[in-house]
Design an enzyme around this catalytic site. Structure first.
Site, PDB file in Angstrom:
ATOM      1  N   HIS A 107     -14.293  31.495  -3.172  1.00  0.00           N
ATOM      2  CA  HIS A 107     -14.147  30.030  -3.860  1.00  0.00           C
ATOM      3  C   HIS A 107     -13.990  30.450  -5.395  1.00  0.00           C
ATOM      4  O   HIS A 107     -14.110  29.583  -6.118  1.00  0.00           O
ATOM      5  CB  HIS A 107     -15.419  29.490  -3.630  1.00  0.00           C
ATOM      6  N   THR A 173     -26.618  30.991   2.783  1.00  0.00           N
ATOM      7  CA  THR A 173     -25.584  29.976   2.714  1.00  0.00           C
ATOM      8  C   THR A 173     -25.791  29.031   3.896  1.00  0.00           C
ATOM      9  O   THR A 173     -26.462  29.288   4.975  1.00  0.00           O
ATOM     10  CB  THR A 173     -24.180  30.644   2.643  1.00  0.00           C
TER      11      THR A 173
HETATM   12  N1  APR Z   1     -33.092  32.972  -0.554  1.00  0.00           N
HETATM   13  C1  APR Z   1     -32.376  32.938   0.567  1.00  0.00           C
HETATM   14  N2  APR Z   1     -31.859  31.467   0.940  1.00  0.00           N
HETATM   15  C2  APR Z   1     -32.009  30.664  -0.228  1.00  0.00           C
HETATM   16  C3  APR Z   1     -32.820  30.744  -1.283  1.00  0.00           C
HETATM   17  C4  APR Z   1     -33.370  32.079  -1.583  1.00  0.00           C
HETATM   18  N3  APR Z   1     -33.982  32.221  -2.527  1.00  0.00           N
HETATM   19  N4  APR Z   1     -32.710  29.531  -1.822  1.00  0.00           N
HETATM   20  C5  APR Z   1     -31.947  28.710  -1.146  1.00  0.00           C
HETATM   21  N5  APR Z   1     -31.733  29.582  -0.016  1.00  0.00           N
HETATM   22  C6  APR Z   1     -30.633  29.106   1.237  1.00  0.00           C
HETATM   23  C7  APR Z   1     -30.724  27.571   1.371  1.00  0.00           C
HETATM   24  O1  APR Z   1     -31.614  27.215   2.449  1.00  0.00           O
HETATM   25  C8  APR Z   1     -29.388  27.361   2.006  1.00  0.00           C
HETATM   26  O2  APR Z   1     -29.163  27.427   3.121  1.00  0.00           O
HETATM   27  O3  APR Z   1     -29.386  29.078   0.704  1.00  0.00           O
HETATM   28  C9  APR Z   1     -28.412  28.423   1.158  1.00  0.00           C
HETATM   29  C10 APR Z   1     -27.746  27.414   0.086  1.00  0.00           C
HETATM   30  O4  APR Z   1     -26.871  26.465   0.444  1.00  0.00           O
HETATM   31  P1  APR Z   1     -25.737  25.744  -0.161  1.00  0.00           P
HETATM   32  O5  APR Z   1     -26.579  25.182  -1.441  1.00  0.00           O
HETATM   33  O6  APR Z   1     -24.979  24.904   0.682  1.00  0.00           O
HETATM   34  O7  APR Z   1     -24.982  26.932  -0.832  1.00  0.00           O
HETATM   35  P2  APR Z   1     -23.603  27.456   0.054  1.00  0.00           P
HETATM   36  O8  APR Z   1     -23.902  27.692   1.269  1.00  0.00           O
HETATM   37  O9  APR Z   1     -23.301  28.698  -0.826  1.00  0.00           O
HETATM   38  O10 APR Z   1     -22.459  26.444  -0.440  1.00  0.00           O
HETATM   39  C11 APR Z   1     -20.955  26.929  -0.061  1.00  0.00           C
HETATM   40  O11 APR Z   1     -20.257  24.797  -1.072  1.00  0.00           O
HETATM   41  O12 APR Z   1     -20.347  23.525  -2.909  1.00  0.00           O
HETATM   42  C12 APR Z   1     -19.669  24.405  -2.403  1.00  0.00           C
HETATM   43  O13 APR Z   1     -18.145  26.016  -3.231  1.00  0.00           O
HETATM   44  C13 APR Z   1     -19.188  25.693  -3.229  1.00  0.00           C
HETATM   45  O14 APR Z   1     -19.669  27.857  -2.391  1.00  0.00           O
HETATM   46  C14 APR Z   1     -20.208  26.835  -2.472  1.00  0.00           C
HETATM   47  C15 APR Z   1     -19.978  26.281  -0.978  1.00  0.00           C
END
Ligand code: APR
Length: 229
Positions: A107, A173
């Protein structure tokens, strides 16, 4: 496994959360009362360029102050024993700062900016960007980030890398954003998948081990209990 075997990490915002960088969906998805989807979009940039630039200027400041955490560091340390590829959705450079040498940013990257007209004109993004900062082609500089609705140009390469994994490790994620979220479908059937997440909404399955842990705890457990020396 030994040097010949290939570990592919697929990481999201959760791996950087313990470094003090907010995730997207654990917060209310708002920034200064703007919906992130509206800011991280081409339309948003065309409507309010300085609002969008300020959003990324502020995120850059947070990332600059952040440090890689144990999860980033453990991933980097595995390179001395395995072939390691990191495919990240994150735009921070914490994997690189931890020492990972083979990182793909699906991204984009916060420490790069580019021409608004030609996506191949890319420059280092240090300090703050403002309206009027132009690329050599005279267009407004924009963050080198894949905005909602824009093509994820690296996805084919990410799929190819995933198809050669002996071990596929997903960390932090929600896997809701596509096409990145479907990389799991490209993992070879005989490879093992491990999913480390605070709130995983999947159960253990065939060749799927779920560790409901913070990234640092899950990675420590993985290295100590599951990866042979
Ligand atoms: N350790 C492990 N997992 C964690 C922690 C932690 N300390 N804190 C949060 N999480 C998990 C949450 O449970 C969730 O499943 O990390 C994940 C974060 O999810 P999102 O906020 O949706 O982030 P992400 O999956 O990276 O988003 C994907 O969405 O907004 C767009 O482009 C942006 O790259 C991003 C994409």
């Amino acid at each position: 496994m030994n040097q010949k075997h290939h570990i592919v990490f697929f990481t999201g915002a959760g791996i950087s959360q313990e470094s003090g960088i907010e995730t997207f969906r654990d917060t209310n998805g708002l920034w200064h009362n703007h919906k992130v989807e509206d800011i991280a979009s081409k339309d948003g940039f065309e409507k309010n360029p300085q609002v969008v630039l300020d959003f990324y200027n502020q995120r850059r400041e947070v990332v600059e102050k952040a440090q890689p955490n144990l999860a980033h560091n453990l991933i980097a340390s595995l390179e001395d024993r395995y072939k390691v590829s990191v495919i990240t959705q994150n735009v921070d450079d914490l994997h690189e700062r931890a020492g990972s040498s083979n990182v793909m940013h699906l991204h984009g990257e916060l420490n790069k900016c580019r021409s608004s007209k030609n996506s191949h004109l890319i420059y280092p993004y240090t300090g703050s960007l403002k309206v009027g900062d132009l690329a050599e082609d005279g267009s407004q500089l924009r963050p080198h980030i894949v905005w909602f609705g824009e093509e994820v140009v690296e996805i084919e390469k990410a799929i190819e890398i995933t198809q050669t994994a002996d071990l596929f490790i997903i960390i932090g994620t929600s896997m809701v954003v596509q096409p990145a979220g479907s990389l799991l479908l490209s993992v070879p059937v005989d490879a093992q998948t491990v999913y480390i997440d605070l709130n995983p909404d999947v159960e253990d399955g065939i060749n799927l081990l779920v560790l409901k842990e913070k990234a640092t705890v899950g990675m420590k457990q993985l290295v100590e209990d599951y990866l042979p020396y």
